[in-house]
Enzyme design. Structure first.
Site: not given
Length: 436
Positions: A71-72, A229
């Site tokens: 992520q991110h 995830d």
């Protein structure tokens, strides 16, 4: 057979699981490593994905697929679909000042209410702000901002510079779990005001698909919306309301399936969405399995040996307590903290008690996160323990005592990739069972 593929593009590697959606059997698997570092050329992920698919025997007979990713991370693209600069990953902390500035400008409570998050350097919003402040020429080139999973799905669907379907930025898609980790998304859609204030201009953002939606690839096969995830792991495990997943790896995470959106103005709990239409409140800790590595090395034993020492000690380690903030800590937010050993007496300072204190200290960090999630009225009736640290017999024995919750510890598996295989199967009208 109806073969579906689930893909997990994590920080360390890309894993591919090809499953028969009729029988639920794993048919083939593949894996390829990712380069280290906190900024990575996305082309490295693309090469790893192609390599993992090749190891898994190719996709020619696959009828549907879906990708989950770390992520991110910020993947900035120009108007021609080219990557503007190497992607900044979730663990790149250079945007700490940008996070602090965003909180100062808007207020933590306001941001939490708008987006479910209080900015920390992990989140995409802070990286976009950093780009504007430190690389203004690159920021002006940005026509779109995607996450790693969004970009890989786009590429594997046949889009991109010099690809068969062209660099159509409007074909970038994501899901609620990934969008919810950006820092500029709400249940009502993107918060364009926050995004534009960070970048200094607007840009094309990936279309957010519902958890049961699908798009197509160049061959006309259905493609699931994918996920972040942690949401992929929850889907792979079949976690439901009342379940809390506790992942003990390099870092620690605690996340729960929730029917309601959570808002935590302290920023302890991130109010993410899940991959099944609900919510996924999450707490992350920095210090987890690496603490056990350090103490094992100090005592001159391997992981099994450390576990045997710990289980030879009484609960509470004779009063010896290890505060495991070896690299500072994110939860609680103590970036400059260090590890501290308390309660040392002539009687308590033994190898067995030190080993026990290490396990109790690490699991205590997860308990802190679990309590923060419970404080938001999220049900927590069963813990599901996963990650490399969950393989330890000592972790499995001590965890229920520290966490005060019944614990299931399923065997090690590729739960994120399996979650994506389940998602891909649903696009064909099939229902793969959870992995655990």
């Amino acid at each position: 057979m109806e073969l579906v593929a689930g893909i997990d593009s994590s920080t360390q590697s890309c894993k591919v699981v090809i499953v028969d959606a009729v029988s639920g059997r794993v048919i083939r698997e593949g894996r390829a490593p990712h380069p280290p570092g906190t900024e990575v050329d996305p082309e490295e992920w693309w090469r790893a994905l192609q390599a993992a698919i090749a190891v898994a025997g190719g996709f020619d007979d696959v009828e549907a697929w879906a990708i989950s990713g770390q992520q991110h991370g910020m993947v900035a693209l120009d108007a021609q679909g080219r990557v503007v600069r190497p992607a900044l990953l979730w663990n790149d902390l250079r945007s700490a000042d940008a996070a602090a500035a965003l909180i100062a400008e808007h207020g933590a409570a306001v941001l939490a209410a708008r987006t479910g998050l209080v900015p920390v350097p992990s989140f995409t919003l802070t990286k976009v702000r950093w780009l504007r402040e430190h690389e203004p020429a690159n920021a002006r080139r940005v026509a779109s901002v995607a996450l790693p999973h969004d970009w890989l799905t786009w590429r594997l669907r046949g889009f991109g510079p010099e690809s068969e379907r062209g660099a159509v930025l409007e074909e970038l898609v994501t899901d609620r779990s990934e969008a919810s980790g950006t820092g500029y998304w709400t249940d009502a859609g993107y918060d364009r005001e926050l995004f534009c204030a960070a970048l200094g201009q607007d840009a094309i953002l990936p279309r957010v698909l519902a958890h049961d939606a699908a798009v197509d690839d160049a061959r006309g096969r259905p493609v699931g919306p994918g996920s972040g995830d942690n949401a992929g792991a929850a889907l792979g495990l079949g976690a439901g309301v009342g379940d809390v997943v506790l992942s003990l790896g390099t870092s620690g995470t605690v996340f729960a399936t929730s029917a309601h959106r959570t808002v935590d103005p302290t920023g302890t709990v991130a109010g993410f969405a899940d991959a099944a239409g609900g919510h996924l409140p999450l707490v992350a800790t920095v210090n987890a399995a690496r603490v056990l590595d350090v103490v094992a090395a100090l005592l001159g034993v391997d992981h099994d040996g450390l576990g045997r020492l710990a289980l030879a000690a009484e609960p509470g380690a004779g009063g010896l307590m290890l505060e495991p903030y070896f690299e500072g800590e994110r939860t609680p937010n103590l970036p400059d903290a260090t590890g501290t050993l308390f309660g040392m007496t002539l009687g308590s300072t033994t190898r067995e008690n030190l080993a026990r204190a290490a396990f109790e200290g690490v699991l205590g960090g997860l308990r802190y996160g679990l309590d923060a999630i419970r404080d938001l009225r999220v049900p927590a009736e069963r813990g599901i323990l996963i990650g490399g640290g969950a393989r330890s017999a000592a972790v499995r024995a001590i965890a229920p005592l520290i966490l005060d919750i019944p614990i299931d510890a399923p065997p090690p598996g590729e739960y994120v990739a399996w979650g994506m295989a389940r998602q891909a199967a649903r696009t064909l009208g099939r229902d793969l069972p959870p992995a655990a």
